[in-house]
Design a protein around this motif. Structure first.
Motif, PDB file in Angstrom:
ATOM      1  N   LEU A   1     -35.604 -15.917 -49.463  1.00 56.02           N
ATOM      2  CA  LEU A   1     -35.725 -16.983 -47.654  1.00 56.02           C
ATOM      3  C   LEU A   1     -34.254 -17.064 -47.451  1.00 56.02           C
ATOM      4  CD1 LEU A   1     -38.294 -19.787 -48.629  1.00 56.02           C
ATOM      5  CD2 LEU A   1     -38.257 -17.922 -46.717  1.00 56.02           C
ATOM      6  N   GLY A   2     -34.257 -16.367 -46.037  1.00 54.94           N
ATOM      7  CA  GLY A   2     -33.043 -16.480 -45.198  1.00 54.94           C
ATOM      8  C   GLY A   2     -32.016 -15.755 -45.083  1.00 54.94           C
ATOM      9  N   ARG A   3     -32.034 -14.236 -45.881  1.00 53.91           N
ATOM     10  CA  ARG A   3     -31.588 -13.054 -46.380  1.00 53.91           C
ATOM     11  C   ARG A   3     -31.987 -11.878 -45.704  1.00 53.91           C
ATOM     12  NH1 ARG A   3     -32.103 -11.053 -52.314  1.00 53.91           N
ATOM     13  NH2 ARG A   3     -31.288  -8.983 -51.173  1.00 53.91           N
ATOM     14  N   GLU A   4     -31.245 -11.969 -44.688  1.00 55.48           N
ATOM     15  CA  GLU A   4     -31.341 -10.706 -43.360  1.00 55.48           C
ATOM     16  C   GLU A   4     -31.410  -9.519 -43.817  1.00 55.48           C
ATOM     17  OE1 GLU A   4     -32.089  -9.794 -40.037  1.00 55.48           O
ATOM     18  OE2 GLU A   4     -31.618 -11.675 -40.054  1.00 55.48           O
ATOM     19  N   ASP A   5     -31.478  -9.418 -44.736  1.00 59.31           N
ATOM     20  CA  ASP A   5     -31.480  -7.961 -45.867  1.00 59.31           C
ATOM     21  C   ASP A   5     -32.669  -8.097 -46.936  1.00 59.31           C
ATOM     22  OD1 ASP A   5     -30.068  -9.335 -47.663  1.00 59.31           O
ATOM     23  OD2 ASP A   5     -29.048  -7.529 -48.795  1.00 59.31           O
ATOM     24  N   ALA A   6     -33.149  -9.126 -46.638  1.00 58.49           N
ATOM     25  CA  ALA A   6     -34.479  -9.591 -47.828  1.00 58.49           C
ATOM     26  C   ALA A   6     -35.566  -8.281 -48.058  1.00 58.49           C
ATOM     27  CB  ALA A   6     -35.152 -10.550 -47.669  1.00 58.49           C
ATOM     28  N   PRO A   7     -36.396  -7.839 -49.318  1.00 59.49           N
ATOM     29  CA  PRO A   7     -37.477  -6.335 -48.912  1.00 59.49           C
ATOM     30  C   PRO A   7     -39.158  -7.578 -48.400  1.00 59.49           C
ATOM     31  CG  PRO A   7     -35.902  -6.989 -51.188  1.00 59.49           C
ATOM     32  CD  PRO A   7     -35.549  -7.598 -50.351  1.00 59.49           C
ATOM     33  N   LEU A   8     -38.697  -8.421 -47.924  1.00 60.20           N
ATOM     34  CA  LEU A   8     -39.997  -9.371 -47.572  1.00 60.20           C
ATOM     35  C   LEU A   8     -39.781  -9.787 -46.398  1.00 60.20           C
ATOM     36  CD1 LEU A   8     -43.002  -9.323 -46.747  1.00 60.20           C
ATOM     37  CD2 LEU A   8     -43.234 -10.322 -48.661  1.00 60.20           C
ATOM     38  N   LEU A   9     -39.301  -9.885 -45.410  1.00 61.43           N
ATOM     39  CA  LEU A   9     -38.695 -10.958 -44.598  1.00 61.43           C
ATOM     40  C   LEU A   9     -40.043 -11.113 -43.459  1.00 61.43           C
ATOM     41  CD1 LEU A   9     -36.340 -12.618 -42.822  1.00 61.43           C
ATOM     42  CD2 LEU A   9     -35.611 -10.497 -42.085  1.00 61.43           C
ATOM     43  N   PHE A  10     -39.850 -12.688 -43.765  1.00 59.76           N
ATOM     44  CA  PHE A  10     -40.866 -13.369 -42.838  1.00 59.76           C
ATOM     45  C   PHE A  10     -40.033 -14.521 -41.357  1.00 59.76           C
ATOM     46  CE2 PHE A  10     -43.008 -16.736 -41.197  1.00 59.76           C
ATOM     47  CZ  PHE A  10     -44.517 -16.585 -40.433  1.00 59.76           C
ATOM     48  N   ARG A  11     -39.673 -13.115 -40.348  1.00 59.41           N
ATOM     49  CA  ARG A  11     -39.030 -14.040 -38.702  1.00 59.41           C
ATOM     50  C   ARG A  11     -40.099 -15.006 -38.306  1.00 59.41           C
ATOM     51  NH1 ARG A  11     -33.905 -11.534 -37.733  1.00 59.41           N
ATOM     52  NH2 ARG A  11     -34.942  -9.977 -38.748  1.00 59.41           N
ATOM     53  N   PRO A  12     -40.161 -15.731 -37.616  1.00 61.88           N
ATOM     54  CA  PRO A  12     -41.484 -16.859 -37.005  1.00 61.88           C
ATOM     55  C   PRO A  12     -41.717 -16.851 -36.072  1.00 61.88           C
ATOM     56  CG  PRO A  12     -39.973 -18.292 -39.200  1.00 61.88           C
ATOM     57  CD  PRO A  12     -39.167 -16.762 -39.201  1.00 61.88           C
TER      58      PRO A  12
ATOM     59  N   PHE B   1     -51.581 -14.259 -46.936  1.00 61.49           N
ATOM     60  CA  PHE B   1     -50.865 -13.567 -47.595  1.00 61.49           C
ATOM     61  C   PHE B   1     -50.960 -14.240 -48.981  1.00 61.49           C
ATOM     62  CE2 PHE B   1     -47.107 -11.906 -49.231  1.00 61.49           C
ATOM     63  CZ  PHE B   1     -47.397 -10.852 -49.773  1.00 61.49           C
ATOM     64  N   LEU B   2     -50.479 -15.068 -49.568  1.00 60.93           N
ATOM     65  CA  LEU B   2     -50.085 -16.170 -50.109  1.00 60.93           C
ATOM     66  C   LEU B   2     -51.050 -16.709 -50.966  1.00 60.93           C
ATOM     67  CD1 LEU B   2     -47.628 -18.681 -48.736  1.00 60.93           C
ATOM     68  CD2 LEU B   2     -46.929 -16.382 -50.028  1.00 60.93           C
ATOM     69  N   LEU B   3     -52.447 -16.575 -50.414  1.00 62.14           N
ATOM     70  CA  LEU B   3     -53.443 -17.011 -51.055  1.00 62.14           C
ATOM     71  C   LEU B   3     -54.173 -15.343 -51.672  1.00 62.14           C
ATOM     72  CD1 LEU B   3     -55.928 -18.908 -47.883  1.00 62.14           C
ATOM     73  CD2 LEU B   3     -54.315 -19.621 -50.616  1.00 62.14           C
ATOM     74  N   GLU B   4     -54.195 -14.780 -51.519  1.00 65.39           N
ATOM     75  CA  GLU B   4     -54.772 -12.991 -52.226  1.00 65.39           C
ATOM     76  C   GLU B   4     -52.573 -13.161 -53.402  1.00 65.39           C
ATOM     77  OE1 GLU B   4     -57.130 -12.164 -51.246  1.00 65.39           O
ATOM     78  OE2 GLU B   4     -57.363 -12.424 -49.577  1.00 65.39           O
ATOM     79  N   CYS B   5     -52.610 -13.791 -54.063  1.00 69.25           N
ATOM     80  CA  CYS B   5     -51.483 -13.836 -54.971  1.00 69.25           C
ATOM     81  C   CYS B   5     -51.889 -14.319 -55.374  1.00 69.25           C
ATOM     82  CB  CYS B   5     -49.717 -14.416 -54.694  1.00 69.25           C
ATOM     83  SG  CYS B   5     -48.921 -13.211 -53.052  1.00 69.25           S
ATOM     84  N   PHE B   6     -53.343 -15.097 -55.752  1.00 69.72           N
ATOM     85  CA  PHE B   6     -54.165 -15.475 -57.191  1.00 69.72           C
ATOM     86  C   PHE B   6     -54.506 -14.244 -57.988  1.00 69.72           C
ATOM     87  CE2 PHE B   6     -54.176 -18.994 -54.475  1.00 69.72           C
ATOM     88  CZ  PHE B   6     -53.990 -20.264 -55.424  1.00 69.72           C
ATOM     89  N   PRO B   7     -54.128 -14.703 -59.144  1.00 66.89           N
ATOM     90  CA  PRO B   7     -54.337 -13.615 -60.344  1.00 66.89           C
ATOM     91  C   PRO B   7     -55.695 -12.772 -59.881  1.00 66.89           C
ATOM     92  CG  PRO B   7     -53.555 -15.333 -61.233  1.00 66.89           C
ATOM     93  CD  PRO B   7     -53.662 -16.023 -59.910  1.00 66.89           C
TER      94      PRO B   7
ATOM     95  N   VAL C   1     -44.909 -11.671 -57.391  1.00 64.70           N
ATOM     96  CA  VAL C   1     -44.476 -11.769 -55.846  1.00 64.70           C
ATOM     97  C   VAL C   1     -43.630 -13.381 -54.585  1.00 64.70           C
ATOM     98  CG1 VAL C   1     -45.826 -11.684 -53.962  1.00 64.70           C
ATOM     99  CG2 VAL C   1     -43.634 -10.211 -53.547  1.00 64.70           C
ATOM    100  N   VAL C   2     -44.581 -14.486 -55.577  1.00 68.59           N
ATOM    101  CA  VAL C   2     -43.819 -15.397 -54.582  1.00 68.59           C
ATOM    102  C   VAL C   2     -42.996 -16.291 -55.297  1.00 68.59           C
ATOM    103  CG1 VAL C   2     -45.155 -18.070 -54.806  1.00 68.59           C
ATOM    104  CG2 VAL C   2     -46.567 -16.197 -54.768  1.00 68.59           C
ATOM    105  N   PRO C   3     -42.334 -16.135 -56.245  1.00 70.96           N
ATOM    106  CA  PRO C   3     -40.950 -17.131 -56.975  1.00 70.96           C
ATOM    107  C   PRO C   3     -39.571 -15.627 -55.913  1.00 70.96           C
ATOM    108  CG  PRO C   3     -42.063 -15.611 -58.509  1.00 70.96           C
ATOM    109  CD  PRO C   3     -43.116 -16.007 -57.598  1.00 70.96           C
ATOM    110  N   LYS C   4     -40.120 -14.816 -56.081  1.00 73.49           N
ATOM    111  CA  LYS C   4     -39.598 -13.967 -55.245  1.00 73.49           C
ATOM    112  C   LYS C   4     -39.186 -13.808 -53.899  1.00 73.49           C
ATOM    113  CE  LYS C   4     -39.588  -9.613 -58.607  1.00 73.49           C
ATOM    114  NZ  LYS C   4     -40.167  -8.202 -58.449  1.00 73.49           N
ATOM    115  N   ILE C   5     -40.129 -14.010 -53.303  1.00 81.71           N
ATOM    116  CA  ILE C   5     -40.199 -14.459 -51.652  1.00 81.71           C
ATOM    117  C   ILE C   5     -39.222 -15.735 -51.377  1.00 81.71           C
ATOM    118  CG2 ILE C   5     -41.504 -15.477 -50.126  1.00 81.71           C
ATOM    119  CD1 ILE C   5     -43.508 -13.752 -50.334  1.00 81.71           C
ATOM    120  N   LEU C   6     -39.630 -17.203 -52.580  1.00 82.26           N
ATOM    121  CA  LEU C   6     -38.534 -17.993 -52.001  1.00 82.26           C
ATOM    122  C   LEU C   6     -37.425 -17.423 -52.449  1.00 82.26           C
ATOM    123  CD1 LEU C   6     -41.114 -20.085 -54.285  1.00 82.26           C
ATOM    124  CD2 LEU C   6     -41.122 -20.550 -52.014  1.00 82.26           C
ATOM    125  N   ARG C   7     -36.786 -16.499 -53.736  1.00 79.84           N
ATOM    126  CA  ARG C   7     -35.382 -16.600 -53.615  1.00 79.84           C
ATOM    127  C   ARG C   7     -34.901 -15.240 -52.296  1.00 79.84           C
ATOM    128  NH1 ARG C   7     -37.192 -15.460 -58.988  1.00 79.84           N
ATOM    129  NH2 ARG C   7     -37.116 -13.236 -58.192  1.00 79.84           N
TER     130      ARG C   7
END
Length: 387
Positions: A41-52, A65-71, A33-39
């Motif tokens: 970024l900035g998309r209002e319709d993104a499946p996962l949106l972080f609105r600071p 959440f990012l730390l929990e992404c380790f295999p 999911v990490v590379p997907k989150i990078l793609r």
């Protein structure tokens, strides 16, 4: 039971995706999911949106959440969730048989499909890994996906294949909750609807009562905190911190006439590319998904609803004529690793049952069962990191 809404199931359960996904119970936080989150970024319709926001809890949740992404962590949490999900599914079936519950449920499994090669490869690889946990996900070719769900044949975005769990189910979580509340009331459970808890009062290492916003109060021998995304707010004054933060999700519900009913899917689906789940609920089609970290805001973002609606039109062109749709948004009480917070607290008569995130209904019956064991002093028969 104290509930601030005017009836049962009017919060997060009201219009969710409708899946009992015991065979797909796993964290959102995973390496892929990490590379997907990078793609996204900035998309209002993104499946996962972080609105600071100027919200410490939001930033802490995001980092965790990012730390929990380790295999290693993903595998461990998947194993934990699989055990609780399997137990919960057994509890749901037993409850349905005992009470004769009816809630537009279908026992046709869940098909998780891919429309790009990279996603299909990841789904296939992950299905092999989950086999070690006793979870049988059948890898399906495109032709096999169409045989399971013919409505996918006309998709504008070509379906390449997927994975299928035949034991999973779908249904209307709101109707399920209302039915359950009706049976509970008949057995003597007192529901105090329309009453909001203002504070939990504690003395001598235990809860002495709860104070209500209308000036009233309530007391009991034991208390269960199960207030979804709002649980951390009432626990904080007691010095109890839990890693739960609201994940705002959206859904659309389409009414199906006689013509559309034959063209709409009946197998519950998960669209891997858009992170949308699709469930048939009688003469309605529910499509739900996306996650937005934006605090406790529950206003509907039309862009995100339009994204879901557009995807449904692409997947099922025969439904393009359906113009009416109900839009809904709700807050999922999520932990960074998707593992809910269940068990005791430092106050000896206060227990927790919250943080189920996107797996709320899937884990609900099992969570209630093991919590009843804990409150009664029995040892739950589920391997789970209870608090």
């Amino acid at each position: 039971m104290i509930e601030r809404r005017d009836g049962a199931g009017l919060e997060t359960s009201f219009a969710n995706g409708g899946q009992i996904s015991a065979g797909h119970a796993e964290p959102w936080a995973k390496p892929s999911v990490v590379p997907k989150i990078l793609r996204w970024l900035g998309r209002e319709d993104a499946p996962l949106l972080f609105r600071p926001r100027a919200d410490r809890a939001q930033w802490e949740w995001g980092v965790r959440f990012l730390l929990e992404c380790f295999p290693g962590r993903f595998q461990r949490h998947s194993r934990t969730l699989a055990g609780l999900a399997g137990h919960s599914h057994d509890c749901l079936r037993a409850l349905r048989a005992q009470l004769g519950l009816r809630y537009d449920h279908l026992e046709r499994g869940i098909l998780q499909f891919a429309t790009n090669p990279r996603d299909l490869e990841a789904l296939t690889r992950h299905a092999e890994q989950m086999a070690s946990l006793g979870i049988r996900r059948e890898v399906k070719s495109a032709a096999e996906c169409f045989a399971l769900e013919p409505a996918l044949r006309d998709s504008k975005d070509r379906v390449l294949g997927g994975v299928y769990d035949r034991e999973d189910e779908s249904g209307d979580a709101h109707r399920f909750t209302v039915e359950l509340a009706r049976h509970a009331a008949a057995k003597g459970v007192a529901f105090r609807f329309g009453q909001e808890i203002e504070a939990i009062e504690a003395t001598g290492g235990q809860v002495s009562g709860v104070r209500l916003r209308n000036g009233g109060a309530a007391s009991a021998d034991a208390y269960v905190m199960s207030l979804g995304s709002y649980s951390p707010l009432l626990l904080a004054p007691l010095g109890i911190r839990i890693p739960v933060y609201p994940l705002k999700g959206y859904s659309i519900t389409l009414p199906l006439g006689p013509k559309e009913a034959g063209a709409a899917p009946t197998v519950s689906l998960t669209d891997e590319a858009f992170k949308i789940v699709i469930s048939r609920l009688g003469n309605r089609l529910r499509a739900a998904g996306t996650a937005e970290l934006t605090g406790y805001d529950t206003t509907i973002n039309p862009v995100r609803c339009a994204s879901i609606a557009g995807r449904i039109r692409d997947l099922f062109p025969a439904l393009n004529g359906v113009s009416a749709a109900d839009y809904w948004t709700g807050l999922r009480p999520a932990t960074p690793n998707n593992v809910p917070v269940i068990g005791r607290t430092k106050l000896k008569n206060l227990y927790l049952n919250t943080g189920h995130g996107t797996l709320g209904w899937t884990l609900a019956c099992g969570s209630a069962s093991v919590l009843a064991d804990l409150v009664s002093g029995r040892r739950p028969q589920v391997a789970f990191p209870f608090t």
